[in-house]
Scaffold this motif. Structure first.
Motif, mmCIF file in Angstrom:
data_model
loop_
_atom_site.group_PDB
_atom_site.id
_atom_site.type_symbol
_atom_site.label_atom_id
_atom_site.label_comp_id
_atom_site.label_asym_id
_atom_site.label_seq_id
_atom_site.Cartn_x
_atom_site.Cartn_y
_atom_site.Cartn_z
ATOM 1 N N THR A 84 -3.069 -3.104 -9.074
ATOM 2 C CA THR A 84 -1.988 -3.091 -8.091
ATOM 3 C C THR A 84 -2.296 -2.109 -6.975
ATOM 4 O O THR A 84 -2.932 -1.073 -7.191
ATOM 5 C CB THR A 84 -0.632 -2.744 -8.747
ATOM 6 N N LEU A 85 -1.868 -2.456 -5.771
ATOM 7 C CA LEU A 85 -2.043 -1.609 -4.595
ATOM 8 C C LEU A 85 -0.826 -0.705 -4.448
ATOM 9 O O LEU A 85 0.282 -1.173 -4.177
ATOM 10 C CB LEU A 85 -2.202 -2.475 -3.340
ATOM 11 N N CYS A 86 -1.025 0.595 -4.637
ATOM 12 C CA CYS A 86 0.072 1.563 -4.502
ATOM 13 C C CYS A 86 0.145 2.037 -3.057
ATOM 14 O O CYS A 86 -0.217 3.181 -2.732
ATOM 15 C CB CYS A 86 -0.161 2.739 -5.456
ATOM 16 N N SER A 91 2.596 -3.316 2.993
ATOM 17 C CA SER A 91 3.482 -4.482 2.913
ATOM 18 C C SER A 91 4.562 -4.418 3.979
ATOM 19 O O SER A 91 4.905 -5.441 4.596
ATOM 20 C CB SER A 91 4.128 -4.551 1.532
ATOM 21 N N ASP A 99 1.875 -9.601 1.013
ATOM 22 C CA ASP A 99 1.668 -9.430 -0.427
ATOM 23 C C ASP A 99 0.804 -10.544 -1.024
ATOM 24 O O ASP A 99 -0.179 -10.276 -1.712
ATOM 25 C CB ASP A 99 3.018 -9.362 -1.142
ATOM 26 N N PHE A 102 -2.791 -10.533 0.649
ATOM 27 C CA PHE A 102 -3.613 -9.440 0.136
ATOM 28 C C PHE A 102 -4.046 -9.731 -1.299
ATOM 29 O O PHE A 102 -5.212 -9.533 -1.658
ATOM 30 C CB PHE A 102 -2.852 -8.115 0.183
ATOM 31 N N ALA A 103 -3.118 -10.188 -2.122
ATOM 32 C CA ALA A 103 -3.424 -10.438 -3.527
ATOM 33 C C ALA A 103 -4.559 -11.452 -3.676
ATOM 34 O O ALA A 103 -5.464 -11.265 -4.495
ATOM 35 C CB ALA A 103 -2.180 -10.937 -4.253
ATOM 36 N N THR A 117 0.799 -6.068 -5.326
ATOM 37 C CA THR A 117 1.188 -4.921 -4.499
ATOM 38 C C THR A 117 2.449 -4.287 -5.070
ATOM 39 O O THR A 117 3.288 -4.970 -5.678
ATOM 40 C CB THR A 117 1.459 -5.337 -3.043
#
Length: 273
Positions: A84-86, A91, A99, A102-103, A117
């Protein structure tokens, strides 16, 4: 995964964390069920200081930024169940389409590992807990531009935020610009008990839930007390991101003491339909 190693024998989760933020690893591992491990890669912000744009293709800009691309490559090579992107501001500035875009692109760079995300996970968590009018709580290092984009992000998702407030670090910090708060390690001064007090005091009467934004805002220990005393669901960026990763990994998202989100059955989508 075709094997289950001794480390993370139940699930292994990867997180992409911005430069000097120390909070995500701490909160993810504290909330993770037994047998679940967390593995981090760090990155420099792909957004220029003061800029509110990532260009014509925000998701591609972020996923191809050097540190994130390398982090996805490395994390994808160690057999993780989810990444996961923190980085919720990506976003917010990229809009709702960020989201999923990017995923998809990030999963390719991560050798097929599922990627999500934190902001997308917050949206999913609010839907899962039935929240429509969340009270948004932002870190003190979010400037007005980020706050505006955050409101728009949730409004575009069909929600009607009951308001947005920044966590108050106290008098010694109020004269500093948001970026100065971050640079001075203001995130290290956040206290769960003070977050509890501020949210309980400021919660609007028409709010039906709380959404704590920003992976660097220490909040996990305030979730259960706030839910018990306010009677509404409380969702945080790290809590929601972990919850989503556990669902992707097929691990029942049970983390006692961190909110009703973890009490939902794995099939909550079907139950809500």
């Amino acid at each position: 995964m075709s094997f289950r190693p001794a480390v993370g024998w139940r699930a292994r989760i990867g997180i992409l964390v911005i430069d000097k933020d120390t909070v995500p690893e701490v909160e993810f591992q504290a909330m993770a069920p037994a047998g679940v491990t967390v593995h981090a890669a760090r990155f420099a912000s792909p957004r220029q200081h003061g800029s509110g744009s990532y260009g014509d293709d925000p998701a591609r800009t972020v996923v191809e930024s050097p540190d994130i691309a390398q982090g996805l490559d490395y994390l994808g090579r160690i057999g993780l169940d989810a990444i996961t992107l923190c980085f919720v501001t990506g976003s917010f500035f990229g809009g709702l389409g960020f989201d999923d875009a990017f995923a998809a692109a990030a999963s390719e760079k991560a050798h097929g590992c599922p990627v999500g995300t934190a902001a997308g996970a917050v949206r999913a968590a609010l839907a899962a807990t039935g929240v429509r009018r969340p009270f948004l709580v932002a870190p003190p290092w979010f400037n007005d531009l980020i706050a505006t984009h955050a409101l728009a992000y949730f409004q575009d998702a069909g929600l009607a935020p009951a308001g947005l407030v920044r966590y108050d670090l106290g008098p010694a910090w109020r004269d500093r610009e948001p970026w100065q708060v971050w640079d001075a390690n203001g995130q290290q001064e956040v206290r769960a008990d003070e977050l509890y007090r501020q949210v309980r005091t400021l919660l609007p009467a028409d709010a039906d839930g709380v959404a704590v934004l920003g992976n660097g805002l220490l909040a996990a220990d305030a979730v259960a007390p706030l839910e018990a005393d306010l009677g509404v669901p409380v969702v945080t960026s790290n809590q929601a991101a972990l919850w989503h990763c556990l669902r992707v990994a097929g691990v029942p998202a049970v983390a006692a003491g961190y909110g009703r989100l973890f009490d939902l059955p794995m099939s909550w989508e079907k139950a809500a339909a």
